[in-house]
Enzyme design. Structure first.
Site, PDB file in Angstrom:
ATOM      1  N   GLU A 174       0.816  -1.217   0.000  1.00 28.99           N
ATOM      2  CA  GLU A 174       0.000   0.000   0.000  1.00 28.99           C
ATOM      3  C   GLU A 174       0.850   1.267   0.000  1.00 28.99           C
ATOM      4  OE1 GLU A 174      -3.748   0.073   0.467  1.00 28.99           O
ATOM      5  OE2 GLU A 174      -3.550  -1.949  -0.332  1.00 28.99           O
ATOM      6  N   HIS A 250      -4.404   1.821   7.391  1.00 32.16           N
ATOM      7  CA  HIS A 250      -3.002   2.080   7.047  1.00 32.16           C
ATOM      8  C   HIS A 250      -2.304   2.615   8.290  1.00 32.16           C
ATOM      9  CE1 HIS A 250      -4.370   2.815   2.651  1.00 32.16           C
ATOM     10  NE2 HIS A 250      -3.796   1.637   2.721  1.00 32.16           N
ATOM     11  N   CYS A 371      -2.883  11.358   3.656  1.00 33.67           N
ATOM     12  CA  CYS A 371      -3.259  10.487   2.526  1.00 33.67           C
ATOM     13  C   CYS A 371      -3.000  11.177   1.196  1.00 33.67           C
ATOM     14  CB  CYS A 371      -4.748  10.130   2.591  1.00 33.67           C
ATOM     15  SG  CYS A 371      -5.156   8.907   3.832  1.00 33.67           S
TER      16      CYS A 371
END
Length: 447
Positions: A174, A250, A371
């Site tokens: 990721e 995350h 993000c």
């Protein structure tokens, strides 16, 4: 030689909508099918980029991807011209069309993992695009991500681009959302901290039970090898599986780093004391202290951290040497979080200032300030080799705002995704954007 951290923020794409595609991301699920405002979303992101550039930060822009993704719709059996393909997808599988129209590439913390030249044995900056194979709508991003990164970081003397890891669960990756780099000056050697949620080849280790762990240790180790990192300055840490099950999909939802500082929740990591002892020892080997700022559960719960994205913040070193934490408006609206932040900047830690930004359109889809950005540490020579057209300044800010005004809608619902005008509007916008940013032909429709 002087070093810089350059934040490359993702520009929100014209098809930004609320589809609830990200199981394990509670904000994404909660806001499913709400009306979105792509124009506002893009402008909120641009305002943050410009504000940080005005603070003296180096700030870049990463272009959105082509959506709807017609090539994948064709692979899945829809035929005819492009407009017919989209119309068929809406008729037979609107959920699939929604998935392939997602503006998720805006969250560039998932675009790639980046290792600076000071840490790599060949003294070049290494990029590996993330395969994002845990979610179908994100698994199609790596190819365009690589094209965009190669158009920005072209010079092979300074930059190396690796293919995404194999698209299998064993190598679930990721990107930078599960990667922290600790150290001093950005041009000097640091300690890279890879955070993973599970280890496939050792099933005896604990893992989450409710939500998936998206990053594997096997993927993190492969990236460390590709980037030619020294084991003596690399750490692998498992995220606490209990917080994954509370919506921490995350690591950048529960921890964030900058230089010597790791700002994190009390429950962020498994075997935290042991992990921090290794980090402290490896930081000492490069002549740096390790500063842990731990937020206790009795001040901010994990649920409040997830709801406000306290840790999905940016910690930035200002030109005066102090550090500013950049948080979303939701952190100010929560009494416990705001109280902690204001106490923290009086504690004598390196973080001594707070900046708040309204990123509501992104937040409702589950993405905060961290993000939206990919951090790239560069020395002066490498910075001069970056495509200058993507670096934020007054002119680019004005040009991109005018571009958004010209091409973006101010409301979008799921049923609008089949509108043939939206497909053509989006392509016209992206074609123009590649000229503004000097990217060349990076999209399938341009080839």
């Amino acid at each position: 030689m002087k070093g810089y951290e350059v934040n490359f923020d993702g520009l929100v794409g014209p098809t930004h909508h609320y589809a609830g595609l990200s199981f394990g991301n509670e904000a994404s699920t909660k806001n499913r099918n709400n009306l979105s405002n792509p124009k506002l979303a893009a402008k909120q992101g641009l305002l943050k980029m410009k504000a940080l550039a005005d603070m003296g930060m180096k700030q870049g822009v990463l272009a959105p991807h082509e959506r709807p993704h017609v090539p994948m719709l064709r692979r899945l059996g829809f035929t005819g011209d492009d407009i017919s393909v989209v119309a068929q997808a809406m008729r037979y599988s609107p959920e699939l069309l929604s998935s392939l129209s997602s503006a998720s590439p805006m969250w560039t913390a998932n675009a790639a993992t980046v290792s600076p030249s000071a840490d790599s044995q060949d003294e070049r900056v290494h990029f590996t695009a993330a395969n994002l194979n845990n979610k179908f709508h994100r698994s199609i991003e790596a190819e365009t991500t690589s094209q965009v990164l190669q158009a920005i970081f072209k010079n092979e003397r300074h930059f190396v681009h690796h293919e995404a890891l194999p698209q299998v669960a064993l190598f679930g990756d990721e990107g930078a959302a599960n990667h922290n780099r600790l150290g001093g000056d950005y041009a000097k050697r640091g300690v890279q901290v890879f955070v993973y949620g599970q280890q496939h080849l050792n099933n005896g280790l604990p893992g989450p039970k409710r939500y998936p762990a998206r990053q594997t240790r096997e993927a993190s180790e492969a990236i460390a090898r590709l980037h030619r990192l020294d084991e003596a300055h690399t750490v692998f840490v498992q995220q606490n599986p209990d917080v994954i099950d509370q919506g921490v999909f995350h690591n950048d939802v529960i921890a964030v780093s900058n230089q010597q500082v790791l700002f994190h929740h009390q429950h962020a990591f498994l075997n935290q004391d042991q992990a921090f002892a290794e980090i402290r020892q490896k930081m000492a080997s490069i002549g740096e202290d390790f500063i842990s700022i731990e937020v206790p559960e009795n001040r901010v719960t994990v649920d409040d951290a997830v709801a406000t994205y306290l840790f999905n913040s940016q910690i930035l070193t200002r030109p005066d040497g102090g550090m500013t934490i950049v948080v979303p408006e939701e952190s100010r609206q929560n009494a416990a979080v705001w109280s902690y932040l204001n106490d923290m900047i009086q504690m004598g830690t390196p973080i001594d200032a707070i900046q708040v930004y309204d990123l509501r359109e992104s937040m409702r889809n589950g993405g905060g300030p961290a993000c939206l950005r990919l951090r790239v540490a560069l020395n002066e020579t490498e910075l001069n080799a970056v495509n200058p057209k993507v670096l934020m300044n007054d002119q680019l800010f004005m040009t991109l705002n005018q571009w958004v005004d010209k091409h973006y809608r101010d409301r979008l619902a799921q049923e609008d995704l089949a509108d043939p005008h939206l497909l053509m509007e989006s392509r016209m916008a992206l074609d123009e954007l590649t000229k503004i940013l000097g990217l060349g032909s990076v999209y399938p429709f341009q080839k």
